[in-house]
Design a protein around this motif. Structure first.
Motif, PDB file in Angstrom:
ATOM      1  N   ALA A   1      13.349   5.053  -2.822  1.00 47.80           N
ATOM      2  CA  ALA A   1      12.412   3.991  -3.191  1.00 47.80           C
ATOM      3  C   ALA A   1      13.059   2.614  -3.050  1.00 47.80           C
ATOM      4  O   ALA A   1      12.423   1.684  -2.541  1.00 47.80           O
ATOM      5  CB  ALA A   1      11.910   4.210  -4.617  1.00 47.80           C
TER       6      ALA A   1
ATOM      7  N   TYR B   1       1.326  -9.691  -8.520  1.00 43.50           N
ATOM      8  CA  TYR B   1       1.034  -8.264  -8.362  1.00 43.50           C
ATOM      9  C   TYR B   1       2.154  -7.469  -7.694  1.00 43.50           C
ATOM     10  O   TYR B   1       1.974  -6.302  -7.391  1.00 43.50           O
ATOM     11  CB  TYR B   1      -0.251  -8.083  -7.556  1.00 43.50           C
ATOM     12  CG  TYR B   1      -1.447  -8.723  -8.223  1.00 43.50           C
ATOM     13  CD1 TYR B   1      -1.993  -8.172  -9.368  1.00 43.50           C
ATOM     14  CD2 TYR B   1      -2.012  -9.883  -7.710  1.00 43.50           C
ATOM     15  CE1 TYR B   1      -3.076  -8.749  -9.996  1.00 43.50           C
ATOM     16  CE2 TYR B   1      -3.105 -10.478  -8.334  1.00 43.50           C
ATOM     17  CZ  TYR B   1      -3.626  -9.905  -9.475  1.00 43.50           C
ATOM     18  OH  TYR B   1      -4.692 -10.479 -10.093  1.00 43.50           O
TER      19      TYR B   1
ATOM     20  N   TRP C   1       4.794  -6.229  -8.922  1.00 46.89           N
ATOM     21  CA  TRP C   1       5.234  -5.113  -9.754  1.00 46.89           C
ATOM     22  C   TRP C   1       4.369  -3.871  -9.514  1.00 46.89           C
ATOM     23  O   TRP C   1       4.837  -2.745  -9.658  1.00 46.89           O
ATOM     24  CB  TRP C   1       5.243  -5.500 -11.231  1.00 46.89           C
ATOM     25  CG  TRP C   1       3.881  -5.800 -11.790  1.00 46.89           C
ATOM     26  CD1 TRP C   1       3.230  -7.004 -11.768  1.00 46.89           C
ATOM     27  CD2 TRP C   1       2.997  -4.872 -12.415  1.00 46.89           C
ATOM     28  NE1 TRP C   1       1.999  -6.864 -12.349  1.00 46.89           N
ATOM     29  CE2 TRP C   1       1.827  -5.577 -12.763  1.00 46.89           C
ATOM     30  CE3 TRP C   1       3.080  -3.515 -12.727  1.00 46.89           C
ATOM     31  CZ2 TRP C   1       0.753  -4.968 -13.402  1.00 46.89           C
ATOM     32  CZ3 TRP C   1       2.007  -2.922 -13.365  1.00 46.89           C
ATOM     33  CH2 TRP C   1       0.862  -3.646 -13.694  1.00 46.89           C
ATOM     34  N   ILE C   2       3.097  -4.076  -9.125  1.00 38.63           N
ATOM     35  CA  ILE C   2       2.217  -2.942  -8.850  1.00 38.63           C
ATOM     36  C   ILE C   2       2.699  -2.208  -7.595  1.00 38.63           C
ATOM     37  O   ILE C   2       2.761  -0.974  -7.571  1.00 38.63           O
ATOM     38  CB  ILE C   2       0.747  -3.400  -8.685  1.00 38.63           C
ATOM     39  CG1 ILE C   2       0.234  -3.940 -10.021  1.00 38.63           C
ATOM     40  CG2 ILE C   2      -0.133  -2.249  -8.190  1.00 38.63           C
ATOM     41  CD1 ILE C   2      -1.127  -4.586  -9.952  1.00 38.63           C
ATOM     42  N   ILE C   3       3.068  -2.967  -6.575  1.00 37.10           N
ATOM     43  CA  ILE C   3       3.604  -2.359  -5.345  1.00 37.10           C
ATOM     44  C   ILE C   3       4.898  -1.619  -5.662  1.00 37.10           C
ATOM     45  O   ILE C   3       5.112  -0.490  -5.228  1.00 37.10           O
ATOM     46  CB  ILE C   3       3.815  -3.430  -4.254  1.00 37.10           C
ATOM     47  CG1 ILE C   3       2.469  -4.018  -3.842  1.00 37.10           C
ATOM     48  CG2 ILE C   3       4.551  -2.846  -3.048  1.00 37.10           C
ATOM     49  CD1 ILE C   3       2.557  -5.261  -2.997  1.00 37.10           C
TER      50      ILE C   3
ATOM     51  N   LEU D   1       5.828  -0.330  -8.514  1.00 40.53           N
ATOM     52  CA  LEU D   1       5.497   0.863  -9.288  1.00 40.53           C
ATOM     53  C   LEU D   1       4.908   1.961  -8.403  1.00 40.53           C
ATOM     54  O   LEU D   1       5.262   3.136  -8.538  1.00 40.53           O
ATOM     55  CB  LEU D   1       4.512   0.495 -10.404  1.00 40.53           C
ATOM     56  CG  LEU D   1       4.385   1.441 -11.567  1.00 40.53           C
ATOM     57  CD1 LEU D   1       5.722   1.620 -12.268  1.00 40.53           C
ATOM     58  CD2 LEU D   1       3.356   0.919 -12.554  1.00 40.53           C
ATOM     59  N   ILE D   2       4.029   1.587  -7.483  1.00 40.32           N
ATOM     60  CA  ILE D   2       3.421   2.564  -6.574  1.00 40.32           C
ATOM     61  C   ILE D   2       4.492   3.232  -5.710  1.00 40.32           C
ATOM     62  O   ILE D   2       4.482   4.458  -5.540  1.00 40.32           O
ATOM     63  CB  ILE D   2       2.338   1.898  -5.700  1.00 40.32           C
ATOM     64  CG1 ILE D   2       1.106   1.559  -6.548  1.00 40.32           C
ATOM     65  CG2 ILE D   2       1.948   2.794  -4.526  1.00 40.32           C
ATOM     66  CD1 ILE D   2       0.087   0.686  -5.845  1.00 40.32           C
ATOM     67  N   VAL D   3       5.417   2.441  -5.182  1.00 42.80           N
ATOM     68  CA  VAL D   3       6.488   3.002  -4.345  1.00 42.80           C
ATOM     69  C   VAL D   3       7.379   3.923  -5.173  1.00 42.80           C
ATOM     70  O   VAL D   3       7.698   5.045  -4.758  1.00 42.80           O
ATOM     71  CB  VAL D   3       7.314   1.885  -3.665  1.00 42.80           C
ATOM     72  CG1 VAL D   3       8.548   2.451  -2.987  1.00 42.80           C
ATOM     73  CG2 VAL D   3       6.462   1.127  -2.669  1.00 42.80           C
TER      74      VAL D   3
ATOM     75  N   VAL E   1       6.803   5.500  -8.160  1.00 41.63           N
ATOM     76  CA  VAL E   1       6.109   6.700  -8.639  1.00 41.63           C
ATOM     77  C   VAL E   1       5.723   7.596  -7.459  1.00 41.63           C
ATOM     78  O   VAL E   1       5.855   8.826  -7.538  1.00 41.63           O
ATOM     79  CB  VAL E   1       4.875   6.316  -9.489  1.00 41.63           C
ATOM     80  CG1 VAL E   1       4.032   7.534  -9.827  1.00 41.63           C
ATOM     81  CG2 VAL E   1       5.315   5.615 -10.767  1.00 41.63           C
ATOM     82  N   GLY E   2       5.278   7.001  -6.365  1.00 37.27           N
ATOM     83  CA  GLY E   2       4.921   7.786  -5.181  1.00 37.27           C
ATOM     84  C   GLY E   2       6.105   8.573  -4.645  1.00 37.27           C
ATOM     85  O   GLY E   2       5.968   9.751  -4.284  1.00 37.27           O
ATOM     86  N   THR E   3       7.256   7.934  -4.592  1.00 43.41           N
ATOM     87  CA  THR E   3       8.472   8.610  -4.120  1.00 43.41           C
ATOM     88  C   THR E   3       8.865   9.744  -5.062  1.00 43.41           C
ATOM     89  O   THR E   3       9.239  10.832  -4.615  1.00 43.41           O
ATOM     90  CB  THR E   3       9.628   7.603  -3.983  1.00 43.41           C
ATOM     91  OG1 THR E   3       9.200   6.520  -3.174  1.00 43.41           O
ATOM     92  CG2 THR E   3      10.847   8.238  -3.364  1.00 43.41           C
TER      93      THR E   3
ATOM     94  N   TYR F   1       6.367  12.623  -4.558  1.00 38.19           N
ATOM     95  CA  TYR F   1       6.662  13.286  -3.275  1.00 38.19           C
ATOM     96  C   TYR F   1       7.877  14.203  -3.402  1.00 38.19           C
ATOM     97  O   TYR F   1       7.849  15.362  -2.984  1.00 38.19           O
ATOM     98  CB  TYR F   1       6.892  12.238  -2.185  1.00 38.19           C
ATOM     99  CG  TYR F   1       7.468  12.804  -0.918  1.00 38.19           C
ATOM    100  CD1 TYR F   1       6.677  13.511  -0.021  1.00 38.19           C
ATOM    101  CD2 TYR F   1       8.828  12.666  -0.619  1.00 38.19           C
ATOM    102  CE1 TYR F   1       7.207  14.055   1.134  1.00 38.19           C
ATOM    103  CE2 TYR F   1       9.368  13.199   0.533  1.00 38.19           C
ATOM    104  CZ  TYR F   1       8.554  13.891   1.401  1.00 38.19           C
ATOM    105  OH  TYR F   1       9.091  14.433   2.543  1.00 38.19           O
TER     106      TYR F   1
END
Length: 128
Positions: free
Chosen positions: A36, A59, A61-63, A65-67, A69-71, A74
């Protein structure tokens, strides 16, 4: 590259096996954080090079967080019940390879966290 992260997962899981067991939560977090941070740094570099006029302060921090949590999600799917398989693959690794590869794993963890400073340094030079 996929093999490298498999090895990274295995070595961290092996190191924390007594604490985490075969679930290898620490290894999952370690691999996910490294991946990440590298991905976030690449995205930030591209953003600063080509999209300077876009302001992400509100915004961003949203990107982030998405990266992150997404990682993590996965890798949780990817490494579920994989410790024994990876252990069988590298259990007979010779001492020299084990030491060298272990050092590479540690340096990768450190490098992924230091990458943000390299990124800032390079961007500072480019924007002068």
């Amino acid at each position: 590259m996929k093999d490298f992260f498999n090895y990274h997962y295995y070595r961290v899981a092996k190191f924390y096996y007594k604490r985490d067991g075969a679930d290898a939560t620490t290894a999952l977090i370690s691999v996910s954080a490294v991946q990440a941070w590298i991905l976030i740094n690449i995205l930030l570099f591209i953003k600063e090079l080509f999209f300077q006029d876009i302001n992400l302060k509100k915004y961003g921090w949203i990107i982030f967080l998405i990266v992150m949590v997404g990682t993590l999600i996965y890798n949780n799917i990817r490494y579920k019940n994989k410790y024994q398989e990876l252990r069988n693959r590298w259990i007979n690794e010779n001492r020299k390879d084990k030491a060298t590869n272990g050092l590479i794993v540690i340096l990768t963890i450190i490098f992924s966290w230091l990458l943000i400073f390299f990124n800032l340094f390079i961007l500072k030079i480019i924007h002068q």
